[in-house]
Design an enzyme around this catalytic site. Structure first.
Site, PDB file in Angstrom:
ATOM      1  N   TYR A  72      39.166  39.898  75.826  1.00 35.03           N
ATOM      2  CA  TYR A  72      40.426  39.491  75.072  1.00 35.03           C
ATOM      3  C   TYR A  72      40.152  38.238  74.467  1.00 35.03           C
ATOM      4  CZ  TYR A  72      45.442  38.702  74.074  1.00 35.03           C
ATOM      5  OH  TYR A  72      46.573  38.463  73.348  1.00 35.03           O
ATOM      6  N   PHE A 124      46.680  40.156  43.278  1.00 31.32           N
ATOM      7  CA  PHE A 124      46.571  41.473  43.782  1.00 31.32           C
ATOM      8  C   PHE A 124      48.149  41.934  44.307  1.00 31.32           C
ATOM      9  CE2 PHE A 124      46.228  44.848  47.105  1.00 31.32           C
ATOM     10  CZ  PHE A 124      45.831  45.902  46.444  1.00 31.32           C
ATOM     11  N   ASP A 125      48.263  43.226  44.239  1.00 34.00           N
ATOM     12  CA  ASP A 125      49.980  43.221  44.668  1.00 34.00           C
ATOM     13  C   ASP A 125      50.491  42.998  46.084  1.00 34.00           C
ATOM     14  OD1 ASP A 125      48.257  45.496  45.417  1.00 34.00           O
ATOM     15  OD2 ASP A 125      49.812  46.951  44.999  1.00 34.00           O
ATOM     16  N   ASP A 215      40.687  34.929  47.020  1.00 30.68           N
ATOM     17  CA  ASP A 215      40.944  36.205  47.727  1.00 30.68           C
ATOM     18  C   ASP A 215      39.741  36.902  47.188  1.00 30.68           C
ATOM     19  OD1 ASP A 215      41.490  38.639  47.910  1.00 30.68           O
ATOM     20  OD2 ASP A 215      43.324  39.024  46.958  1.00 30.68           O
ATOM     21  N   ALA A 217      37.915  39.805  48.607  1.00 29.34           N
ATOM     22  CA  ALA A 217      37.834  40.852  48.996  1.00 29.34           C
ATOM     23  C   ALA A 217      36.358  41.550  48.463  1.00 29.34           C
ATOM     24  CB  ALA A 217      38.665  41.972  48.595  1.00 29.34           C
ATOM     25  N   LYS A 258      36.595  46.204  51.818  1.00 27.42           N
ATOM     26  CA  LYS A 258      35.751  46.271  50.548  1.00 27.42           C
ATOM     27  C   LYS A 258      34.286  45.880  50.855  1.00 27.42           C
ATOM     28  CE  LYS A 258      40.285  46.104  49.222  1.00 27.42           C
ATOM     29  NZ  LYS A 258      41.265  45.936  50.096  1.00 27.42           N
ATOM     30  N   HIS A 450      55.156  51.490  44.496  1.00 34.58           N
ATOM     31  CA  HIS A 450      54.277  52.758  44.219  1.00 34.58           C
ATOM     32  C   HIS A 450      53.797  53.633  45.185  1.00 34.58           C
ATOM     33  CE1 HIS A 450      51.796  49.333  45.145  1.00 34.58           C
ATOM     34  NE2 HIS A 450      50.638  50.070  45.215  1.00 34.58           N
TER      35      HIS A 450
HETATM   36  N1  F0G Z   1      43.238  41.407  47.898  1.00 34.75           N
HETATM   37  C1  F0G Z   1      42.849  42.287  46.859  1.00 34.75           C
HETATM   38  C2  F0G Z   1      41.941  41.689  45.892  1.00 34.75           C
HETATM   39  C3  F0G Z   1      42.548  43.661  47.341  1.00 34.75           C
HETATM   40  O1  F0G Z   1      42.270  44.361  46.264  1.00 34.75           O
HETATM   41  C4  F0G Z   1      43.340  44.160  48.443  1.00 34.75           C
HETATM   42  C5  F0G Z   1      43.398  45.622  48.695  1.00 34.75           C
HETATM   43  C6  F0G Z   1      43.720  43.174  49.428  1.00 34.75           C
HETATM   44  C7  F0G Z   1      43.672  41.866  48.830  1.00 34.75           C
HETATM   45  C8  F0G Z   1      44.688  43.615  50.579  1.00 34.75           C
HETATM   46  O2  F0G Z   1      43.853  43.891  51.417  1.00 34.75           O
HETATM   47  O3  F0G Z   1      44.142  46.374  51.823  1.00 34.75           O
HETATM   48  O4  F0G Z   1      42.781  45.269  53.433  1.00 34.75           O
HETATM   49  O5  F0G Z   1      45.346  44.640  53.278  1.00 34.75           O
HETATM   50  N2  F0G Z   1      43.119  46.376  47.885  1.00 34.75           N
HETATM   51  C9  F0G Z   1      43.105  47.809  48.178  1.00 34.75           C
HETATM   52  C10 F0G Z   1      42.809  48.482  46.808  1.00 34.75           C
HETATM   53  C11 F0G Z   1      44.455  48.453  48.884  1.00 34.75           C
HETATM   54  O6  F0G Z   1      42.956  49.518  46.695  1.00 34.75           O
HETATM   55  O7  F0G Z   1      42.533  48.003  45.890  1.00 34.75           O
HETATM   56  P1  F0G Z   1      44.025  45.065  52.557  1.00 34.75           P
END
Ligand code: F0G
Length: 458
Positions: A72, A124-125, A215, A217, A258, A450
């Protein structure tokens, strides 16, 4: 004769996939409310919905999982991952989270307050969602070039410095918790941000006393493009480029699904201990104790190895070559795509593909449905559906481009699969004039619609 290029790995385990008939697909997509998120994976032949968490782990990652430490507190897996993160990014302080949006939740709980402005490049969304959920505003400062898919610009993820300066000079520094730079910029087409731009953003933010967050990813794919497209960096190693990139940030959020090449995971890394301390409280509240934060020990082990593999030159070369291969086929068939191609996906310009469809009828989604019907290929809309409604007026927000994203999972499909995807799009392109109407919404959620929206054919 020069030896041709080939993948930097061979295949040890396979997973069967199944084709379906057009009749089956017509029934399934109708039942799914014309939303491909509602399809079961068995109803999909080639799945390009996302490159997130869909990659194939290596034998080394799987073997690392066997020696995960599930304690843990203070697990060796945590320390192993922390060391790799420090080695790759240069950040001393680190918190694991269960995925990228969880990292956003924890960090933004620490830093973002009601009424704040957060400038960035096409957030990102989920990033935008976490900002707007806190009644703050995301200010998009992406270069205009990103909006013209015919224009060849090597770094369409860049921040427009004039736009950024406009935001930074219009509000007091206390109202701007940070600038967020997404590398690569997913929403504009997996488009990279140049080192020159990262450095300039840092300098400008310094002048205004505002921190910078990445960010990150797809940071390794971003580094690849810096090496390929930015003259000064062609002789630098990926590792050196990554280190320099992160030297311009105060912290990073990471979706490890990613470029970490794992199926689940995320983290935050910080330069300042103070932010780490404050965020730790939220991490414990939302994610888990600071030495696991929603990840099991075996998953942290797999991620530690995945980050090493994800920043390997030969791996990245293989990865980007495949995206370029798909892009090349689509161009050969005259299909309008974002120029030049980005890192994790080919972005089709659905507005130019189906110019006769009105935008209120969700042009991108219409093409996503056609592609599924044609070949069982699942893509995703990055257009009006995803852009959602304005939180104030509740009107649809129309983004500059109606994109359909063909996101390619890492180390999963072969170029033969890419041939199928390209041929399917060519068939649709040849009969595009027959696609006369789009879709209307039957049901939608108040935020991030979406994922769960239900549609009907007009
Ligand atoms: N930032 C970026 C640039 C992303 O593309 C994503 C996720 C996230 C943050 C959020 O990360 O999914 O681990 O919580 N992108 C996916 C996509 C969902 O299909 O582009 P997460």
């Amino acid at each position: 004769m020069e030896l041709p290029f080939a993948e930097s790995y061979k295949i040890k385990m396979v997973e069967a996939i199944r084709k379906s008939t057009r009749e089956e697909r017509e029934k399934w997509i109708r039942e799914a409310g014309y939303n491909v998120f509602n399809l079961t994976s068995a109803q999909v032949y080639i799945d390009l919905l996302t490159d997130s968490g869909t990659g194939a782990m290596s034998d080394r990652q799987w073997s690392a999982m066997m020696v995960g430490d599930e304690s843990y507190a203070g697990a060796s897996s945590y320390y192993k991952l922390k060391d790799v993160v420090r080695d790759i990014t240069g950040f001393e302080w680190f918190l694991p989270t269960h995925q990228g949006r969880a990292a956003e939740n924890v960090l933004f709980s620490t830093l973002v307050r009601e009424g704040d402005i957060v400038p960035g490049n096409s957030h990102f969304d989920t990033t935008k969602g976490h900002i707007e959920f806190r009644k703050a505003t995301a200010a998009d400062c992406t270069v205009d070039a990103a909006e013209d898919t015919t224009l060849d610009h090597p770094f369409k993820g860049n921040i427009d410095l004039l736009k950024l300066e406009d935001v930074l000079s219009s509000y007091p520094a206390e109202r701007i918790p940070f600038v967020i730079v997404t590398v690569t910029c997913n929403s504009s087409g997996g488009q990279p941000v140049s080192m020159d731009n990262l450095r300039a953003v840092r300098e400008m933010a310094n002048r205004y006393g505002v921190p910078v967050i990445f960010d990150a990813a797809r940071f390794a794919e971003n580094a690849w493009f810096i090496k390929e497209r930015e003259k000064l960096y062609s002789d630098k190693s990926i590792k050196e480029i990554v280190r320099e990139m992160f030297s311009y940030a105060d912290a990073m959020t990471m979706s490890s699904k990613k470029d970490g090449i794992v199926n689940m995971g995320g983290f935050i890394a910080f330069r300042k201990e103070e932010w780490f301390r404050e965020a730790s409280v939220y991490n414990i509240l939302f994610e888990g104790f600071i030495t696991y934060g929603g990840m099991s020990g075996r998953d942290m082990n797999a991620l530690a190895q995945g980050l090493v593999e994800g920043t390997d030159y030969e791996y990245l070369r293989t990865r980007i070559r495949q995206i370029e291969y798909l892009d090349g086929l689509l161009r050969q068939y005259n299909i309008p795509v974002q120029t030049p191609v980005g890192g994790h996906a080919v972005f089709v310009d659905a507005g130019r593909f189906l110019p006769h469809l009105p935008r209120e009828e969700f042009v991108g989604q219409a093409l996503v449905v056609e592609l599924y019907l044609e070949a069982g290929v699942r893509a995703t809309e990055i257009g009006t559906l995803l852009a959602d409604r304005d939180p104030e007026t509740r009107e649809n927000r129309y983004p500059a481009v109606e994109f359909v994203r063909l996101a390619v999972p890492r180390r999963v499909y072969t170029n033969n699969h890419m041939d199928v995807v390209a041929a399917a799009l060519k068939n649709i392109y040849d009969r595009r004039d027959e696609i006369r109407r789009g879709y209307r919404i039957v049901k939608e959620a108040p935020i991030m619609r979406h994922f769960t929206v239900e549609l009907e054919k007009i």
